[in-house]
Write an enzyme that holds these catalytic residues in place. Structure first.
Site, short mmCIF file in Angstrom:
data_model
loop_
_atom_site.label_atom_id
_atom_site.label_comp_id
_atom_site.label_asym_id
_atom_site.label_seq_id
_atom_site.Cartn_x
_atom_site.Cartn_y
_atom_site.Cartn_z
N ASP A 89 -32.53 -7.73 -12.86
CA ASP A 89 -33.71 -6.85 -12.18
C ASP A 89 -33.78 -6.29 -10.78
O ASP A 89 -33.44 -7.10 -10.00
CB ASP A 89 -34.41 -8.40 -12.22
CG ASP A 89 -36.45 -8.05 -11.67
OD1 ASP A 89 -36.74 -7.22 -11.65
OD2 ASP A 89 -36.61 -9.35 -11.31
N GLU A 120 -41.42 -4.34 -5.20
CA GLU A 120 -42.21 -5.14 -5.83
C GLU A 120 -42.35 -6.09 -6.19
O GLU A 120 -42.99 -7.08 -6.88
CB GLU A 120 -41.35 -4.32 -7.34
CG GLU A 120 -42.19 -4.22 -8.95
CD GLU A 120 -41.86 -6.08 -9.38
OE1 GLU A 120 -42.87 -6.19 -10.13
OE2 GLU A 120 -41.07 -6.82 -9.15
N GLU A 121 -41.12 -7.28 -5.86
CA GLU A 121 -41.35 -8.19 -5.49
C GLU A 121 -41.30 -9.25 -5.08
O GLU A 121 -41.46 -10.28 -4.39
CB GLU A 121 -39.48 -8.45 -5.08
CG GLU A 121 -38.69 -8.08 -6.03
CD GLU A 121 -38.83 -8.64 -7.88
OE1 GLU A 121 -39.20 -9.76 -8.14
OE2 GLU A 121 -38.15 -8.81 -8.55
ZN LIG Z 1 -38.54 -6.55 -10.92
#
Ligand SMILES: [Zn+2]
Length: 331
Positions: A89, A120-121
């Site tokens: 990830d 994104e996180e």
């Molecule tokens: Zn991700």
């Protein structure tokens, strides 16, 4: 640079959300050295999305995010796996997508672009900025990568972030009748929330709630004047029925503060791929201008965000084959 080496090199550069500049520079240099046209799209000081393409207006784009959750964990490996932060990830995914793109290019397919976002996180800030990029209008298919065990995700839940806040009245704790406890009010609300079934959806599944953070009070001998609970709801419906349900539960005992939300998304189903609905959210709800979304990536979401994060090398290789096959089918 080979698939595993590229994965390790990306992982060796720390890029916890907010600190993605160095990994972006690495990607720019790597892709430019291979003849890609690369743009760094400014999102915030020290944060740039990476946008790379071969022809002028690609119809199919591969994308994922460059940031990771904390803490940084340096890459290690054995014969079967690569371990460390970003392995699944999502730096292994970046490496698999670039390898797939280079493979397609070697077969003369240049109608492809690469989009790598920041943040994104946290709140998909990078994706929100990328959504305004002029190349989005020419994109027909966006193949986003997140760990789906190499299955094609045909749906992903949304995420609704909010705070439930209560107010009370401070008083000497020896004279509780003089005050009003915000914490006791909050506990009552949370107890009701725990025993309420929120609206859900047949396709996307159950709406689930994480009572994630608790805060309140000022001292042991003071009746607490304020309290709050941070919640994250995995959304399977529109926002309104959930907001209404929360407001019905809270009534006049407190208030709901909506921080951010992303809606559940249906994605393109393609014949010949194993399909499923995933429970997590991605950048996709924030990239509506980038054509029809698809979601597929190596690794397990259950390994993501853990101290033991890893990806199977065989899954990375399989992902390259799947991305190549998917792009060919779409083109
Ligand atoms: Zn991700």
């Amino acid at each position: 640079m080979k698939l595993f080496e590229l994965t390790r090199n990306l992982m060796a550069i720390p890029s916890v959300s907010g600190d993605e500049e160095a990994v972006g520079f690495f990607l720019r240099d790597h892709l430019e050295s291979r003849g890609w046209t690369v743009e760094l799209q400014a999102v915030a000081p020290g944060q740039n999305n990476v946008i790379a393409h071969l022809n002028e207006t690609p119809r199919v784009w591969l994308s994922t995010h460059m940031d990771t959750v904390p803490p940084f964990i340096a890459p290690t490996e054995d014969d079967e796996r690569i371990y460390g932060r970003g392995s699944c990830d999502a730096k292994g995914i970046i490496a698999a997508q670039i390898t797939a793109a280079e493979h397609l290019r070697s077969e003369g397919i240049e109608d492809i672009g690469l989009l790598y976002t920041v943040e994104e996180e946290r709140a998909s800030t990078g994706a929100k900025i990328a959504n305004g990029h002029p190349l989005a209008a020419k994109c027909e298919y966006l193949i986003n990568g997140e760990p789906t065990d190499n299955d094609l995700a045909i749906g992903s839940k949304g995420a609704f972030r909010a705070k439930i806040k209560t107010k009370g009245k401070a008083a000497h704790s020896a004279y509780p009748e003089e005050g009003e406890s915000a914490i006791e009010k909050l506990l009552d609300i949370l107890e009701d929330l725990r025993h309420t079934k929120l609206p859900s959806d047949e396709f996307f599944g159950e709406t689930t709630v994480n009572l994630a953070t608790l805060d309140g009070g000022i001292a042991l001998n003071v009746i607490p004047p304020m309290a709050e609970c941070g919640i994250l709801i995995r959304l399977t419906t529109a926002i309104e029925p959930i907001r209404d349900a929360l407001e019905t539960i809270i009534r006049d005992r407190g208030e709901l503060e909506i921080m951010s939300y992303s809606l559940p998304v249906k994605m393109l189903a393609v014949d010949g791929f194993k399909q499923k609905v995933v429970r997590f959210t991605t950048d996709i709800p924030h990239l509506p201008n980038w054509g029809q979304p698809l979601l597929l990536g190596p690794g397990s979401i259950l390994a993501a965000h853990t101290k033991d994060e890893f990806v199977l090398k065989a899954d990375l290789e399989e992902a390259v084959r799947l991305y190549v096959g998917l792009v060919k089918q779409l083109i």
